[in-house]
Design a protein around this motif. Structure first.
Motif, PDB file in Angstrom:
ATOM      1  N   PHE A 191      16.667   0.638 -47.348  1.00  0.00           N
ATOM      2  CA  PHE A 191      17.145   2.017 -47.926  1.00  0.00           C
ATOM      3  C   PHE A 191      17.627   3.594 -47.819  1.00  0.00           C
ATOM      4  N   PRO A 192      18.734   4.140 -48.048  1.00  0.00           N
ATOM      5  CA  PRO A 192      19.006   5.585 -47.735  1.00  0.00           C
ATOM      6  C   PRO A 192      18.334   6.420 -47.920  1.00  0.00           C
ATOM      7  N   GLY A 232      26.286  -2.219 -40.168  1.00  0.00           N
ATOM      8  CA  GLY A 232      28.197  -1.466 -40.784  1.00  0.00           C
ATOM      9  C   GLY A 232      27.866   0.227 -41.504  1.00  0.00           C
ATOM     10  N   GLU A 233      26.901   0.514 -41.544  1.00  0.00           N
ATOM     11  CA  GLU A 233      26.651   1.698 -42.121  1.00  0.00           C
ATOM     12  C   GLU A 233      27.213   2.646 -41.448  1.00  0.00           C
ATOM     13  N   VAL A 234      26.986   2.883 -40.001  1.00  0.00           N
ATOM     14  CA  VAL A 234      27.066   3.576 -38.683  1.00  0.00           C
ATOM     15  C   VAL A 234      28.077   4.060 -38.269  1.00  0.00           C
ATOM     16  N   TYR A 235      29.522   2.707 -38.860  1.00  0.00           N
ATOM     17  CA  TYR A 235      30.756   3.967 -38.807  1.00  0.00           C
ATOM     18  C   TYR A 235      31.409   4.556 -39.736  1.00  0.00           C
ATOM     19  N   GLY A 236      30.283   4.970 -40.503  1.00  0.00           N
ATOM     20  CA  GLY A 236      30.608   5.409 -41.468  1.00  0.00           C
ATOM     21  C   GLY A 236      32.157   5.330 -42.929  1.00  0.00           C
ATOM     22  N   PRO A 237      32.187   6.092 -44.238  1.00  0.00           N
ATOM     23  CA  PRO A 237      33.113   5.245 -44.802  1.00  0.00           C
ATOM     24  C   PRO A 237      34.333   6.537 -44.577  1.00  0.00           C
ATOM     25  N   ARG A 238      35.473   5.214 -44.753  1.00  0.00           N
ATOM     26  CA  ARG A 238      36.158   5.635 -44.417  1.00  0.00           C
ATOM     27  C   ARG A 238      37.659   5.825 -45.492  1.00  0.00           C
ATOM     28  N   PRO A 239      38.749   6.646 -44.861  1.00  0.00           N
ATOM     29  CA  PRO A 239      39.776   6.693 -46.658  1.00  0.00           C
ATOM     30  C   PRO A 239      40.089   5.379 -47.215  1.00  0.00           C
ATOM     31  N   ASP A 240      40.899   5.349 -47.725  1.00  0.00           N
ATOM     32  CA  ASP A 240      41.197   3.719 -48.805  1.00  0.00           C
ATOM     33  C   ASP A 240      42.519   2.759 -48.026  1.00  0.00           C
ATOM     34  N   THR A 241      43.037   3.831 -46.849  1.00  0.00           N
ATOM     35  CA  THR A 241      44.555   3.474 -46.354  1.00  0.00           C
ATOM     36  C   THR A 241      43.566   3.428 -44.822  1.00  0.00           C
ATOM     37  N   ALA A 242      42.589   3.136 -44.486  1.00  0.00           N
ATOM     38  CA  ALA A 242      41.974   3.613 -42.776  1.00  0.00           C
ATOM     39  C   ALA A 242      41.995   1.427 -42.876  1.00  0.00           C
ATOM     40  N   PRO A 243      42.306   0.659 -41.500  1.00  0.00           N
ATOM     41  CA  PRO A 243      41.980   0.060 -41.428  1.00  0.00           C
ATOM     42  C   PRO A 243      40.760  -0.670 -41.387  1.00  0.00           C
ATOM     43  N   PRO A 244      39.810  -1.998 -41.104  1.00  0.00           N
ATOM     44  CA  PRO A 244      38.864  -2.191 -41.306  1.00  0.00           C
ATOM     45  C   PRO A 244      38.319  -1.691 -39.790  1.00  0.00           C
ATOM     46  N   SER A 245      36.753  -1.494 -40.068  1.00  0.00           N
ATOM     47  CA  SER A 245      36.081  -0.919 -38.835  1.00  0.00           C
ATOM     48  C   SER A 245      35.807  -2.065 -37.762  1.00  0.00           C
ATOM     49  N   PRO A 302      27.557   7.469 -37.921  1.00  0.00           N
ATOM     50  CA  PRO A 302      26.717   7.754 -39.259  1.00  0.00           C
ATOM     51  C   PRO A 302      26.284   8.703 -40.522  1.00  0.00           C
ATOM     52  N   PRO A 303      26.369   7.981 -41.408  1.00  0.00           N
ATOM     53  CA  PRO A 303      26.840   9.226 -42.887  1.00  0.00           C
ATOM     54  C   PRO A 303      25.595   9.782 -42.907  1.00  0.00           C
ATOM     55  N   ASN A 304      24.711   9.500 -43.255  1.00  0.00           N
ATOM     56  CA  ASN A 304      22.917   9.997 -43.132  1.00  0.00           C
ATOM     57  C   ASN A 304      21.849   9.336 -42.367  1.00  0.00           C
ATOM     58  N   LEU A 305      20.544   9.813 -42.888  1.00  0.00           N
ATOM     59  CA  LEU A 305      19.451   9.768 -41.991  1.00  0.00           C
ATOM     60  C   LEU A 305      19.176   8.624 -41.441  1.00  0.00           C
ATOM     61  N   TYR A 306      19.640   7.230 -41.994  1.00  0.00           N
ATOM     62  CA  TYR A 306      19.250   6.076 -41.721  1.00  0.00           C
ATOM     63  C   TYR A 306      20.325   5.567 -41.053  1.00  0.00           C
ATOM     64  N   ALA A 307      21.757   5.537 -41.104  1.00  0.00           N
ATOM     65  CA  ALA A 307      22.985   5.293 -40.401  1.00  0.00           C
ATOM     66  C   ALA A 307      22.410   5.850 -39.569  1.00  0.00           C
ATOM     67  N   ALA A 308      21.840   6.733 -38.977  1.00  0.00           N
ATOM     68  CA  ALA A 308      21.615   8.115 -37.538  1.00  0.00           C
ATOM     69  C   ALA A 308      20.514   7.207 -37.270  1.00  0.00           C
ATOM     70  N   GLY A 327      36.411  10.073 -47.202  1.00  0.00           N
ATOM     71  CA  GLY A 327      36.353   9.074 -47.836  1.00  0.00           C
ATOM     72  C   GLY A 327      35.669   8.303 -48.538  1.00  0.00           C
ATOM     73  N   SER A 328      35.646   6.849 -48.925  1.00  0.00           N
ATOM     74  CA  SER A 328      34.479   5.995 -49.812  1.00  0.00           C
ATOM     75  C   SER A 328      34.887   4.730 -49.682  1.00  0.00           C
ATOM     76  N   THR A 329      35.576   4.565 -48.571  1.00  0.00           N
ATOM     77  CA  THR A 329      35.579   2.684 -48.374  1.00  0.00           C
ATOM     78  C   THR A 329      35.030   2.217 -47.143  1.00  0.00           C
ATOM     79  N   LEU A 330      34.183   1.392 -46.874  1.00  0.00           N
ATOM     80  CA  LEU A 330      33.507   0.897 -45.920  1.00  0.00           C
ATOM     81  C   LEU A 330      33.698  -0.188 -45.484  1.00  0.00           C
ATOM     82  N   VAL A 331      34.973  -1.124 -44.747  1.00  0.00           N
ATOM     83  CA  VAL A 331      34.952  -2.520 -44.428  1.00  0.00           C
ATOM     84  C   VAL A 331      34.897  -2.817 -42.899  1.00  0.00           C
ATOM     85  N   GLY A 332      34.503  -3.930 -43.141  1.00  0.00           N
ATOM     86  CA  GLY A 332      34.678  -4.448 -41.681  1.00  0.00           C
ATOM     87  C   GLY A 332      35.606  -5.208 -41.408  1.00  0.00           C
ATOM     88  N   ASP A 333      36.120  -5.844 -39.605  1.00  0.00           N
ATOM     89  CA  ASP A 333      36.872  -6.515 -39.497  1.00  0.00           C
ATOM     90  C   ASP A 333      35.438  -7.818 -38.598  1.00  0.00           C
TER      91      ASP A 333
END
Length: 325
Positions: free
Chosen positions: A88-89, A129-142, A150-156, A289-295
């Motif tokens: 938990f972050p 998947g949080e290691v990718y970090g959030p992206r803009p809504d227009t970005a393709p899936p990770s 990584p956007p936080n200590l947990y993901a780091a 950004g606030s989107t985190l979606v994977g491929d």
């Protein structure tokens, strides 16, 4: 190292050591692996209650190198699934060194024990998947070959552990498969996670245990949700068929805003509570950004497809909280 009464092992079935087996995902993985005929050894943190699962339980502090090596020497499994983590972050942010000890140090201890005592074992390292970090809504899936941010200590700490797992595969010759699951939910999900908190609150409101107000945080974040029952099927598939040294996303490829999650759960409520943003729960979106979606293309190529729609997952989660009266 304390062990529960030993179970009879079937010579024809693979033995899988599961760290964190007493947790939310671990319990679902144990059930699924047993349906496949596997023999499970569940490693749990000392003083953790033994769940009502028919497995051999072993108490071990994975932060202790000697204990961890003794565990591998005593069990010599065919598979090792490393789920144990500070997951938990906020918990990681409160004690970063403890998060590093468990999320990185425990993996290092496991790898050393495997190399010495179970060199033919396959390790599935469960990252995030949080290691990718959030992206803009227009970005393709990770995708798996995208750079990590990584956007936080947990993901780091999880990203650092991935580097260690990669070194074990590339430099030490160990059979390691890495997996990056995105958000996953289902019955038994702890209420520290948003969608489970909403379900818990709705169940409590329906029973008259709290006022008819659903307290929420930032509803604009978009996340990729899967059902935990699909996720554990992905894990066993990767143990059996994953490419050594490779990394796989486990995700749906579809984003849900937290607002959509709330709307669905409220639509299933018998009381239709009022939704209020709680400043204590609100976390503003980061500038990137606030989107985190994977491929999921890579694991889909192995034959994995989700069986549960996320609407079903949310309904089962709410039913689970209703049953906990």
């Amino acid at each position: 190292m304390l062990r529960s009464p030993a179970m009879r092992r079937h010579e024809s079935s693979p033995v899988a050591l599961v760290t964190g087996a007493a947790g939310f995902v671990g319990a679902w993985l144990v059930r699924h692996a047993q349906q496949l005929g596997w023999t499970i050894i569940g490693a749990r943190k000392p003083d953790t209650p033994w769940p009502s699962l028919d497995v051999e339980w072993v108490d071990v502090d994975l932060r202790d190198r000697a204990e961890t090596h003794a565990l591998l020497r005593a069990t010599r499994p065919r598979y090792v699934v490393h789920l144990a983590a500070v997951a938990f972050p906020r918990e990681a942010a409160q004690d970063p060194l403890e998060a590093l000890r468990l999320n990185y140090g425990a993996l290092d201890h496991l790898l050393g024990g495997i190399q010495l005592h179970a060199p033919d074992a396959r390790l599935l390292y469960v990252g995030t998947g949080e290691v990718y970090g959030p992206r803009p809504d227009t970005a393709p899936p990770s995708r798996e070959d995208d750079p990590l941010a990584p956007p936080n200590l947990y993901a780091a700490t999880k990203a650092a552990a991935e580097v260690r797992a990669t070194l074990a595969a590339e430099r030490e010759g160990l059979d390691v498969v890495r997996v990056r699951p995105f958000n996953h939910s289902g019955p038994g999900r702890p209420p520290s996670y948003a969608e489970s908190s909403f379900a818990q609150q709705i169940a409590q409101i329906e029973r008259g245990e709290r006022e008819p107000v659903l307290r929420v945080g930032n509803l604009d974040a978009v996340r990729d949700f899967s059902d935990v029952r699909d996720v554990v099927r992905a894990y066993t598939l990767l143990l059996e068929r994953g490419e050594p040294g490779a990394v796989y996303n486990v995700c749906s490829g579809r984003g849900w805003s937290i607002r959509e999650v709330v709307d669905h759960q409220v639509s299933r409520s018998k009381t239709k509570p009022r939704v209020e943003v709680d400043p204590a729960l609100y976390r503003p979106a980061p500038p990137e950004g606030s989107t985190l979606v994977g491929d999921p293309a890579r694991i889909s190529a192995l034959g994995w497809t989700p069986r549960y729609r996320f609407e079903e997952t949310l309904d089962d989660l709410l039913a689970d909280w209703r049953s906990r009266a």
